[in-house]
Design a protein around this motif. Structure first.
Motif, PDB file in Angstrom:
ATOM      1  N   ILE A   1      13.887  -1.176  15.073  1.00 39.87           N
ATOM      2  CA  ILE A   1      12.773  -0.416  14.493  1.00 39.87           C
ATOM      3  C   ILE A   1      13.210   1.036  14.347  1.00 39.87           C
ATOM      4  CG2 ILE A   1      10.346   0.232  14.732  1.00 39.87           C
ATOM      5  CD1 ILE A   1       9.929  -2.192  16.486  1.00 39.87           C
ATOM      6  N   ASP A   2      13.843   1.340  13.258  1.00 43.65           N
ATOM      7  CA  ASP A   2      14.377   2.683  12.998  1.00 43.65           C
ATOM      8  C   ASP A   2      13.789   3.206  11.691  1.00 43.65           C
ATOM      9  OD1 ASP A   2      15.797   4.968  12.429  1.00 43.65           O
ATOM     10  OD2 ASP A   2      17.747   4.142  12.957  1.00 43.65           O
ATOM     11  N   PRO A   3      12.812   4.111  11.747  1.00 38.67           N
ATOM     12  CA  PRO A   3      12.136   4.581  10.530  1.00 38.67           C
ATOM     13  C   PRO A   3      13.070   5.287   9.557  1.00 38.67           C
ATOM     14  CG  PRO A   3      11.612   5.987  12.402  1.00 38.67           C
ATOM     15  CD  PRO A   3      12.322   4.796  12.943  1.00 38.67           C
TER      16      PRO A   3
ATOM     17  N   LEU B   1       6.926  -0.530   6.480  1.00 36.40           N
ATOM     18  CA  LEU B   1       6.206  -1.468   7.342  1.00 36.40           C
ATOM     19  C   LEU B   1       4.760  -0.999   7.400  1.00 36.40           C
ATOM     20  CD1 LEU B   1       8.674  -2.093  10.312  1.00 36.40           C
ATOM     21  CD2 LEU B   1       8.421  -3.356   8.189  1.00 36.40           C
ATOM     22  N   PHE B   2       3.985  -1.445   6.441  1.00 28.13           N
ATOM     23  CA  PHE B   2       2.589  -1.031   6.346  1.00 28.13           C
ATOM     24  C   PHE B   2       1.801  -1.555   7.549  1.00 28.13           C
ATOM     25  CE2 PHE B   2      -1.764  -1.381   4.884  1.00 28.13           C
ATOM     26  CZ  PHE B   2      -1.949  -0.186   4.207  1.00 28.13           C
ATOM     27  N   PRO B   3       0.910  -0.765   8.150  1.00 28.99           N
ATOM     28  CA  PRO B   3       0.415   0.534   7.714  1.00 28.99           C
ATOM     29  C   PRO B   3       1.122   1.737   8.346  1.00 28.99           C
ATOM     30  CG  PRO B   3      -0.984  -0.280   9.455  1.00 28.99           C
ATOM     31  CD  PRO B   3       0.074  -1.319   9.248  1.00 28.99           C
TER      32      PRO B   3
ATOM     33  N   LYS C   1      11.412  -2.826  -0.484  1.00 25.55           N
ATOM     34  CA  LYS C   1      10.224  -3.666  -0.436  1.00 25.55           C
ATOM     35  C   LYS C   1       9.292  -3.161   0.659  1.00 25.55           C
ATOM     36  CE  LYS C   1       9.969  -8.003  -1.201  1.00 25.55           C
ATOM     37  NZ  LYS C   1       9.378  -8.005  -2.561  1.00 25.55           N
ATOM     38  N   SER C   2       8.022  -3.524   0.511  1.00 22.18           N
ATOM     39  CA  SER C   2       7.010  -3.181   1.507  1.00 22.18           C
ATOM     40  C   SER C   2       6.500  -4.457   2.167  1.00 22.18           C
ATOM     41  CB  SER C   2       5.838  -2.446   0.846  1.00 22.18           C
ATOM     42  OG  SER C   2       6.272  -1.251   0.244  1.00 22.18           O
ATOM     43  N   TYR C   3       6.234  -4.382   3.465  1.00 17.94           N
ATOM     44  CA  TYR C   3       5.768  -5.544   4.225  1.00 17.94           C
ATOM     45  C   TYR C   3       4.588  -5.135   5.104  1.00 17.94           C
ATOM     46  CZ  TYR C   3      10.372  -7.455   2.998  1.00 17.94           C
ATOM     47  OH  TYR C   3      11.480  -7.884   2.314  1.00 17.94           O
ATOM     48  N   ASP C   4       3.635  -6.017   5.237  1.00 19.83           N
ATOM     49  CA  ASP C   4       2.486  -5.772   6.108  1.00 19.83           C
ATOM     50  C   ASP C   4       2.783  -6.364   7.481  1.00 19.83           C
ATOM     51  OD1 ASP C   4      -0.089  -6.270   7.479  1.00 19.83           O
ATOM     52  OD2 ASP C   4      -0.940  -5.454   5.647  1.00 19.83           O
ATOM     53  N   ILE C   5       2.900  -5.501   8.493  1.00 18.91           N
ATOM     54  CA  ILE C   5       3.304  -6.005   9.817  1.00 18.91           C
ATOM     55  C   ILE C   5       2.162  -6.727  10.526  1.00 18.91           C
ATOM     56  CG2 ILE C   5       5.155  -4.342  10.152  1.00 18.91           C
ATOM     57  CD1 ILE C   5       3.331  -2.692  11.847  1.00 18.91           C
ATOM     58  N   VAL C   6       0.920  -6.448  10.139  1.00 13.67           N
ATOM     59  CA  VAL C   6      -0.205  -7.210  10.702  1.00 13.67           C
ATOM     60  C   VAL C   6      -0.087  -8.673  10.283  1.00 13.67           C
ATOM     61  CG1 VAL C   6      -2.719  -7.445  10.777  1.00 13.67           C
ATOM     62  CG2 VAL C   6      -1.681  -5.168  10.687  1.00 13.67           C
TER      63      VAL C   6
ATOM     64  N   GLN D   1      -1.785   5.904  11.715  1.00 11.85           N
ATOM     65  CA  GLN D   1      -0.654   5.080  11.272  1.00 11.85           C
ATOM     66  C   GLN D   1      -0.301   5.363   9.816  1.00 11.85           C
ATOM     67  OE1 GLN D   1      -2.308   1.299  12.219  1.00 11.85           O
ATOM     68  NE2 GLN D   1      -2.229   1.703  14.415  1.00 11.85           N
ATOM     69  N   LEU D   2      -1.321   5.668   9.030  1.00 12.29           N
ATOM     70  CA  LEU D   2      -1.088   5.964   7.621  1.00 12.29           C
ATOM     71  C   LEU D   2      -0.640   7.402   7.397  1.00 12.29           C
ATOM     72  CD1 LEU D   2      -4.121   4.098   6.047  1.00 12.29           C
ATOM     73  CD2 LEU D   2      -1.719   3.631   5.558  1.00 12.29           C
ATOM     74  N   THR D   3      -0.762   8.232   8.411  1.00 14.44           N
ATOM     75  CA  THR D   3      -0.415   9.647   8.249  1.00 14.44           C
ATOM     76  C   THR D   3       0.588  10.079   9.304  1.00 14.44           C
ATOM     77  OG1 THR D   3      -2.316  10.256   9.606  1.00 14.44           O
ATOM     78  CG2 THR D   3      -2.650  10.225   7.227  1.00 14.44           C
TER      79      THR D   3
END
Length: 558
Positions: A310-312, A322-324, A377-382, A441-443
């Motif tokens: 997990i490296d941003p 990794l949304f959100p 790509k974007s992924y929803d982690i929920v 999480q979004l900010t």
């Protein structure tokens, strides 16, 4: 000698142990206080012996971490021996394991200049003369002859042969009985001599410590820790317990046996059968049991999982979201980002009623998924976490049902009358985050609007779209999302939108431009802003199935 505080990282025997995040120091302080009182009370009794504690904790509670750090604390005032039983169960006899570790580790703490040469030699050769006698008796106890087998008669033999065998057997039994009495006598003498020599070694360790140990006075008891016994082969584990009870039952010793006791009971039943009362059997060996509690938390996950995947900043380099939890394009603090991701993983584990052990296993598989993500790509982690948990722990009752609903286009309809009870309960589960956490999480970045535009341009390079509604969308994100079913339906609906046909995202989410967006509209707005509509559910399913081909040690260990 001064050890490091529990809130600092420490290195023990070449292994780094992190700062205490689970407040284990409180357990160590309590146990030390109790065990010292129990030891002092035992000194007043006529039948003086060792005191044996069973430290019980399930897998993932951090038993070894706790024991190693507790050992370092105790070394300030007491001789301490640590034994990893599992790494030594290739040995034929646990007596040799315990004796050699006690000898080696206690001798290491003694100032040998204060001990005469003959004494040094005797302590160094502890047990050499008596061990063969003790082990010979134990070989008969655990792996010797079977008397029932000797008494069986051959049904095919003639009557005369049988009478002859009875005469021979009588003489054989007489000789065996004589040998058994002789061996038992030698065994008792050997054990007595061995205990005396161990007590002498303990006394020298207390009275003659090396100079670096002189800062504080050393005193009884001597602590012996036996770790990982539940992972040993059954015969070794049982023989270890018997050795503790009969051989190392020595005044001045406090023995802590660290186990997942339920697993140890299973181990014992392997030897004695499923109907055997393993709980009563274990009570023979322990004076008391202490349960090391473990609660599902972010700190527990961090203590048991390697989070390097997990490296941003690596995600930014590869245009992965990794949304959100949207990282700052200009650089992201890794620890803060990981903590935010883990809050979601722990939340999903809690919603799915997973045990701490299962939550750790879920995180390990989640990390495997992270390693397989495609660039840009974007992924929803929920979604990933819920699908993983369903696949791993409720495969038939939940995962297959979700798969069928999505493939048949029924997820958007929600719960059906003919749905399985477990599936219905799952679909109706509420996804609830702390009131402000979703916004946070979004900010994660310092310049939200700039980051939004940059990400949107990365995801839609040929799509010029004006979005003046990000503040209204943020204000519309409430603390409750609704049910799992509604969240899945929301993500499914993204794939039906063609952003090339619209100029404003408000048109897609049904926002009229006045006031705040509602919760669902706000979430959908951000999902589309970050390109989640480009990731289909089939890609999520493929990711889950791919991760299933990998198994980490935590999923197969007891």
């Amino acid at each position: 000698m001064k050890t490091k505080p529990w809130d600092e990282e420490i290195e023990i025997d070449g292994i780094s142990y992190p700062a205490d995040k689970l407040n284990r120091k409180a357990d160590a302080d309590l146990l030390t206080k109790v065990l010292l009182k129990r030891y002092k009370s035992s000194k007043e009794q006529s039948n003086k012996s060792s005191y044996v504690l069973n430290l019980n904790a399930e897998w993932g509670a951090g038993k070894t971490y706790f024991v190693r750090r507790w050992c370092e604390d105790l070394k300030q005032n007491h001789p301490v021996v640590y034994i990893d039983a599992w790494s030594n169960d290739f040995m034929d006899s646990p007596i040799i394991t315990v004796l050699s570790e006690v000898q080696e580790q206690l001798l290491e703490t003694i100032d040998k200049r204060k001990i005469k040469a003959p004494t040094q030699k005797r302590l160094k050769n502890i047990g050499y003369s008596v061990l063969p006698k003790i082990l010979a008796a134990l070989v008969k106890r655990y792996g010797g002859f079977d008397i029932n087998e000797l008494l069986e008669s051959d049904s095919n033999s003639q009557e005369g042969d049988t009478k002859s065998k009875e005469l021979d057997l009588s003489k054989a039994m007489e000789a065996m009985a004589s040998q058994a009495f002789s061996e038992y006598s030698e065994y008792k003498k050997g054990v007595k001599t061995l205990k005396k020599t161990i007590k002498e070694l303990m006394k020298y360790s207390i009275d003659n410590p090396k100079e670096k140990l002189l800062a504080l006075k050393r005193d009884y008891p001597v602590f012996v820790f036996i770790d990982e016994l539940d992972r040993c082969r059954p015969t070794y584990a049982v023989e270890m317990l018997e050795a503790i009870k009969h051989i190392f039952d020595i005044e001045g010793l406090v023995i802590i046996v660290s186990t997942h006791t339920e697993e140890l009971q299973h181990t014992i039943k392997v030897l004695y059968g499923n109907e055997f009362n393993a709980d009563d059997y274990l009570r023979r060996f322990f004076h008391a049991k202490y349960h090391l509690n473990v609660h599902l938390s972010k700190e527990l996950i961090k203590a048991n999982c390697d989070l390097k995947a997990i490296d941003p900043n690596d995600f930014t380099e590869n245009s992965i979201i990794l949304f959100p939890v949207v990282q700052n394009l200009e650089g992201q603090d890794v620890d803060t980002y990981q903590d935010t991701i883990l809050e979601i993983v722990v939340h999903v584990a809690d919603r799915m009623a997973l045990s701490p052990r299962s939550a750790i296993q879920l995180t390990e598989r989640f990390l495997i998924c992270i390693e397989q993500l495609e660039s840009s790509k974007s992924y929803d982690i929920v979604i990933i976490c819920f699908l993983l948990a369903a696949h791993m722990f409720y495969h038939n009752s939940l995962y297959i049902g979700i798969l069928d609903k999505i493939h048949n286009g029924l997820m958007g309809i929600g719960v059906q009358k003919n749905d399985d009870e477990s599936l219905t309960k799952f679909l109706e589960t509420k996804i609830v985050f702390d009131k402000s956490s979703y916004k946070e999480q979004l900010t994660q970045n310092t310049n939200l609007l700039k980051t939004l535009e940059q990400w949107h341009h990365n995801k839609h390079p040929h799509h010029q779209i004006i979005n003046p509604d990000t503040d209204a969308a943020l204000r519309g994100v409430h603390n409750a999302f609704g049910s799992v079913s509604s969240y899945f339906s929301l993500v499914l609906s993204l794939s039906t939108v063609d952003l090339h046909q619209v100029q404003l995202l408000r048109d897609v989410v049904g926002y009229k431009g006045r006031g705040d967006m509602d919760s669902q509209s706000g979430i959908k707005y951000f999902m589309m802003y970050y390109g989640l509509e480009n990731t289909s559910f089939n890609e999520y399913f493929d990711l889950i199935e791919l991760s299933n081909k990998f198994r980490v040690n935590s999923e197969v260990s007891g």
